[in-house]
Design an enzyme around this catalytic site. Structure first.
Site, PDB file in Angstrom:
ATOM      1  N   ASN A   9      22.459  15.816  83.446  1.00 36.32           N
ATOM      2  CA  ASN A   9      23.501  15.994  82.758  1.00 36.32           C
ATOM      3  C   ASN A   9      24.186  17.414  83.333  1.00 36.32           C
ATOM      4  O   ASN A   9      23.696  18.528  82.877  1.00 36.32           O
ATOM      5  CB  ASN A   9      23.428  16.002  81.226  1.00 36.32           C
ATOM      6  CG  ASN A   9      24.577  16.332  80.416  1.00 36.32           C
ATOM      7  OD1 ASN A   9      25.720  16.453  81.300  1.00 36.32           O
ATOM      8  ND2 ASN A   9      24.449  16.505  79.163  1.00 36.32           N
ATOM      9  N   LYS A  11      26.989  18.423  82.522  1.00 34.27           N
ATOM     10  CA  LYS A  11      28.017  19.133  81.678  1.00 34.27           C
ATOM     11  C   LYS A  11      29.091  19.528  82.416  1.00 34.27           C
ATOM     12  O   LYS A  11      29.780  18.562  83.443  1.00 34.27           O
ATOM     13  CB  LYS A  11      27.391  20.105  80.873  1.00 34.27           C
ATOM     14  CG  LYS A  11      26.031  19.803  80.266  1.00 34.27           C
ATOM     15  CD  LYS A  11      25.375  20.661  79.458  1.00 34.27           C
ATOM     16  CE  LYS A  11      24.078  20.179  78.931  1.00 34.27           C
ATOM     17  NZ  LYS A  11      23.231  21.250  77.818  1.00 34.27           N
ATOM     18  N   HIS A  92      25.960  13.139  72.777  1.00 32.54           N
ATOM     19  CA  HIS A  92      25.550  14.386  72.883  1.00 32.54           C
ATOM     20  C   HIS A  92      25.922  15.326  71.833  1.00 32.54           C
ATOM     21  O   HIS A  92      26.959  15.129  71.310  1.00 32.54           O
ATOM     22  CB  HIS A  92      25.864  14.739  74.566  1.00 32.54           C
ATOM     23  CG  HIS A  92      25.012  16.039  74.804  1.00 32.54           C
ATOM     24  ND1 HIS A  92      25.051  17.108  74.526  1.00 32.54           N
ATOM     25  CD2 HIS A  92      24.064  16.095  75.860  1.00 32.54           C
ATOM     26  CE1 HIS A  92      24.134  18.006  74.879  1.00 32.54           C
ATOM     27  NE2 HIS A  92      23.680  17.416  75.863  1.00 32.54           N
ATOM     28  N   GLU A  94      26.583  18.329  71.993  1.00 34.83           N
ATOM     29  CA  GLU A  94      27.699  19.099  72.317  1.00 34.83           C
ATOM     30  C   GLU A  94      29.187  18.324  71.906  1.00 34.83           C
ATOM     31  O   GLU A  94      30.310  18.969  72.074  1.00 34.83           O
ATOM     32  CB  GLU A  94      27.777  19.581  73.793  1.00 34.83           C
ATOM     33  CG  GLU A  94      26.777  20.637  74.093  1.00 34.83           C
ATOM     34  CD  GLU A  94      26.037  21.014  75.343  1.00 34.83           C
ATOM     35  OE1 GLU A  94      26.719  20.249  76.332  1.00 34.83           O
ATOM     36  OE2 GLU A  94      24.860  21.394  75.420  1.00 34.83           O
ATOM     37  N   GLU A 164      16.967  15.151  71.978  1.00 35.60           N
ATOM     38  CA  GLU A 164      17.515  16.325  72.378  1.00 35.60           C
ATOM     39  C   GLU A 164      17.485  17.330  70.955  1.00 35.60           C
ATOM     40  O   GLU A 164      18.637  17.438  70.308  1.00 35.60           O
ATOM     41  CB  GLU A 164      18.621  16.590  72.960  1.00 35.60           C
ATOM     42  CG  GLU A 164      18.698  15.668  74.450  1.00 35.60           C
ATOM     43  CD  GLU A 164      19.572  16.293  75.388  1.00 35.60           C
ATOM     44  OE1 GLU A 164      19.006  16.421  76.459  1.00 35.60           O
ATOM     45  OE2 GLU A 164      20.886  16.166  75.200  1.00 35.60           O
ATOM     46  N   GLY A 170      19.544  24.551  76.503  1.00 38.40           N
ATOM     47  CA  GLY A 170      20.067  25.820  77.095  1.00 38.40           C
ATOM     48  C   GLY A 170      19.401  27.144  76.403  1.00 38.40           C
ATOM     49  O   GLY A 170      19.966  28.181  76.768  1.00 38.40           O
ATOM     50  N   SER A 205      15.822  22.253  77.285  1.00 39.23           N
ATOM     51  CA  SER A 205      15.113  23.070  78.179  1.00 39.23           C
ATOM     52  C   SER A 205      13.985  22.713  79.008  1.00 39.23           C
ATOM     53  O   SER A 205      12.940  23.186  79.091  1.00 39.23           O
ATOM     54  CB  SER A 205      14.600  24.242  77.446  1.00 39.23           C
ATOM     55  OG  SER A 205      15.829  24.941  76.893  1.00 39.23           O
ATOM     56  N   GLY A 227      20.553  22.224  82.549  1.00 36.72           N
ATOM     57  CA  GLY A 227      20.663  23.493  83.448  1.00 36.72           C
ATOM     58  C   GLY A 227      19.574  23.033  85.121  1.00 36.72           C
ATOM     59  O   GLY A 227      20.016  23.484  86.228  1.00 36.72           O
TER      60      GLY A 227
HETATM   61  P1  13P Z   1      19.222  21.945  79.115  1.00 35.86           P
HETATM   62  O1  13P Z   1      18.151  21.388  79.964  1.00 35.86           O
HETATM   63  O2  13P Z   1      19.968  22.878  79.873  1.00 35.86           O
HETATM   64  O3  13P Z   1      18.560  22.820  78.083  1.00 35.86           O
HETATM   65  O4  13P Z   1      20.237  21.021  78.461  1.00 35.86           O
HETATM   66  C1  13P Z   1      19.740  19.877  77.777  1.00 35.86           C
HETATM   67  C2  13P Z   1      20.779  18.883  77.604  1.00 35.86           C
HETATM   68  O5  13P Z   1      21.727  19.141  76.670  1.00 35.86           O
HETATM   69  C3  13P Z   1      20.773  17.751  78.553  1.00 35.86           C
HETATM   70  O6  13P Z   1      21.875  16.536  78.072  1.00 35.86           O
END
Ligand code: 13P
Length: 243
Positions: A9, A11, A92, A94, A164, A170, A205, A227
């Site tokens: 992802n 983002k 998600h 977010e 998640e 993150g 993460s 990330g």
């Molecule tokens: P990270 O791997 O950066 O923690 O993000 C996870 C995420 O939100 C994937 O959708």
């Protein structure tokens, strides 16, 4: 037997210069044909990435529930499919937190995506306060019940669930392996017969160092990676760990 599934992802990251990174990811994926690999870049890159890398599954990160209309700034599921997307991430945290998306809205988006023949990665996960109060499992199962269309249980291969935990995204923090295993088993149980076929991914993460341990858990069928999916070196290591 469920296949391993590793999804990046991106983002709100990436531009035309990132296509070379995606190409390296596609090459790494081709060395692991037993793992399904997808990248979900920003809308602006979907068509270019899908054209340039036909062996890689490319997906969106959101869609609108309506097929068309006066929804400034939104993209319909069929538009994603026309641009070359094979899947879409929905629900998600977010989007749930940052854009106030309810379970009901997420469910309508899932229905729209399925009607457009897209695969779906449906995200669920608890905030830290809920985990600390010992209510994580009930919270996640309620999210799942509210956002998964009932009819879908008849077509489980088209949807993957991504667990998640919000506090792990993150932050470099991850739940213990026992907590991940327990949540995935609870989600699998709640899915009933459909759970035998539906992939359940862990996200939050995941990196090149912790992927092998997390992915070795029985009910973890893959990973949704933020990330660490932006760089081919770290994402390739996660793909290899999903073997
Ligand atoms: P990270 O791997 O950066 O923690 O993000 C996870 C995420 O939100 C994937 O959708």
């Amino acid at each position: 037997m469920r296949r391993s599934y590793v999804v990046g992802n991106w983002k709100m990251n990436g531009d035309g210069s990132s296509l070379s990174e995606a190409r390296s990811i596609a090459e790494a994926a081709s060395r692991h044909p037993e793992v399904d690999v997808a990248i979900c870049p920003p809308f602006t890159l979907i068509e270019r990435m899908a054209r340039a890398l036909p062996t890689l599954a490319v997906g969106g990160q959101d869609c609108h529930p309506a097929p068309s209309g006066a929804h400034t700034g939104s993209v319909a599921a069929a538009m994603l499919a026309e641009a070359g997307a094979k899947l879409v991430i929905l629900g998600h945290s977010e989007r749930r937190e940052g854009f106030g998306e309810s379970d009901e809205l997420v469910r309508r988006k899932v229905e729209a995506a399925l009607a457009a023949n897209l695969g779906v990665i449906l995200c669920v996960g608890e905030p830290l306060s809920v985990r600390e109060e010992g209510r994580a499992e009930a919270y996640v199962l309620a999210q799942l019940a509210g956002s998964l269309p009932y009819a879908l249980l008849a077509e489980p291969s088209r949807v993957a669930i991504a667990y998640e935990p919000i506090w792990a995204i993150g932050t470099g923090l991850t739940p213990s392996l026992e907590d991940i295993a327990a949540m995935h088993a609870a989600v699998r149980g709640a899915l009933g017969d459909a759970g035998e076929e539906m992939a359940i991914l862990y996200g939050g993460s995941v990196n090149a160092e912790n992927a092998a341990q997390i992915l070795s858990l029985d009910d973890v069928d893959g990973a949704l990676v933020g990330g660490a999916s932006l760089k081919a070196a770290s994402f390739a290591a996660i793909i290899a760990a999903a073997n």
